[in-house]
Each structure stands twice: as structure tokens, then as C-alpha cells.
Design a protein around this motif. Structure first.
Motif, PDB file in Angstrom:
ATOM      1  N   VAL A 288       0.826  -1.208   0.000  1.00 41.19           N
ATOM      2  CA  VAL A 288       0.000   0.000   0.000  1.00 41.19           C
ATOM      3  C   VAL A 288       0.864   1.262   0.000  1.00 41.19           C
ATOM      4  O   VAL A 288       0.750   2.099  -0.895  1.00 41.19           O
ATOM      5  N   LEU A 289       1.697   1.374   0.992  1.00 40.28           N
ATOM      6  CA  LEU A 289       2.448   2.617   1.193  1.00 40.28           C
ATOM      7  C   LEU A 289       3.707   2.304   1.989  1.00 40.28           C
ATOM      8  O   LEU A 289       3.678   1.452   2.881  1.00 40.28           O
ATOM      9  N   GLY A 290       4.802   2.982   1.673  1.00 39.75           N
ATOM     10  CA  GLY A 290       6.033   2.722   2.394  1.00 39.75           C
ATOM     11  C   GLY A 290       6.836   3.979   2.613  1.00 39.75           C
ATOM     12  O   GLY A 290       6.658   4.982   1.899  1.00 39.75           O
ATOM     13  N   ILE A 291       7.695   3.929   3.593  1.00 44.29           N
ATOM     14  CA  ILE A 291       8.616   5.030   3.844  1.00 44.29           C
ATOM     15  C   ILE A 291      10.013   4.447   3.939  1.00 44.29           C
ATOM     16  O   ILE A 291      10.268   3.494   4.676  1.00 44.29           O
ATOM     17  N   ARG A 292      10.914   4.990   3.150  1.00 47.00           N
ATOM     18  CA  ARG A 292      12.275   4.460   3.094  1.00 47.00           C
ATOM     19  C   ARG A 292      13.115   4.990   4.243  1.00 47.00           C
ATOM     20  O   ARG A 292      12.728   5.943   4.937  1.00 47.00           O
ATOM     21  N   ARG A 293      14.267   4.418   4.392  1.00 52.84           N
ATOM     22  CA  ARG A 293      15.182   4.860   5.447  1.00 52.84           C
ATOM     23  C   ARG A 293      15.522   6.335   5.312  1.00 52.84           C
ATOM     24  O   ARG A 293      15.708   7.030   6.301  1.00 52.84           O
TER      25      ARG A 293
END
Length: 119
Positions: free
Chosen positions: A47-52
């Protein structure tokens, strides 16, 4: 090391929910975190992600403009705010983490939280 997803529930269409993915045993800020969902009879989808590095990734336009993702450093968690929920958003939502900057797969998984949107 564990991931704990929470915040699911029953909400009417048009309502909002805030899902939280909390990490224990390590700093979640060192991981890329993604939210996935699996609706009944369907395959699990990203769905949705946030990278480092803070970059946001989104797999489907279905949540564009409605779902946002952010980090809560103080709580060692990643939050997904879901607004204008639709019946089609009903699913079990999972969070997952990877030490990769641009994950091709996720190694750590939480247990899932149920989101049910009624019409």
C-alpha cells in the motif's frame, strides 16, 4: 526484534483510522517500513512505504490523496493515516520492515490489524 501493528477497527465509509507500526528491540528509523493489506479472497498488496531516507513509495493510486505515512521517532513507530476510507479498503493491514534503502523484499513482519469499513 518485533513489529507490532495496531489501530485497526470498524469505521463507516468516509471515516478515518490511524494505524501504528511500533518496533521493539531496535530503532525503526534505521529501517524502511511498508504497509501491506490483504482483503478476503485477494492477494496481499503493498500500500504505502517510507524508506530509510524518508522517501515515500506508493503502490496503488487507490490510496493517493487519502493515505499518508510518517515516522514518529519518539515512539519508535511508523504511522499510516487513512482518511476518506472506502468499503474497498476493508482488509487486514500488515506492517513490515527492511534494512534496505529500497527494499525488494521485507524481512520483518507484524501480526496484522483488521480494518473494516462499512457502507
Amino acid at each position: 526484534v518485533q513489529l507490532q501493528a495496531s489501530g485497526g477497527g470498524l469505521v463507516q465509509a468516509g471515516g478515518s483510522l490511524r494505524l501504528s507500526c511500533a518496533g521493539s528491540g531496535y530503532s525503526l528509523s534505521l529501517y524502511s517500513v511498508g504497509w501491506f493489506r490483504q482483503a478476503p479472497g485477494k492477494e496481499r498488496e503493498f500500500v504505502l512505504g517510507i524508506r530509510r531516507n524518508g522517501g515515500i513509495t506508493r503502490n496503488t493510486d487507490a490510496v493517493k490523496g487519502r493515505f499518508t505515512i510518517s515516522r514518529d521517532i519518539a515512539k519508535n513507530s511508523v504511522v499510516m493515516q487513512m482518511n476518506s476510507l472506502q468499503v474497498e479498503d476493508t482488509a487486514v493491514y500488515y506492517c513490515a520492515a527492511s534494512p534496505q534503502y529500497q527494499p525488494s523484499s521485507y524481512e520483518l513482519w507484524g501480526q496484522g490489524t483488521q480494518v473494516t469499513v462499512s457502507s
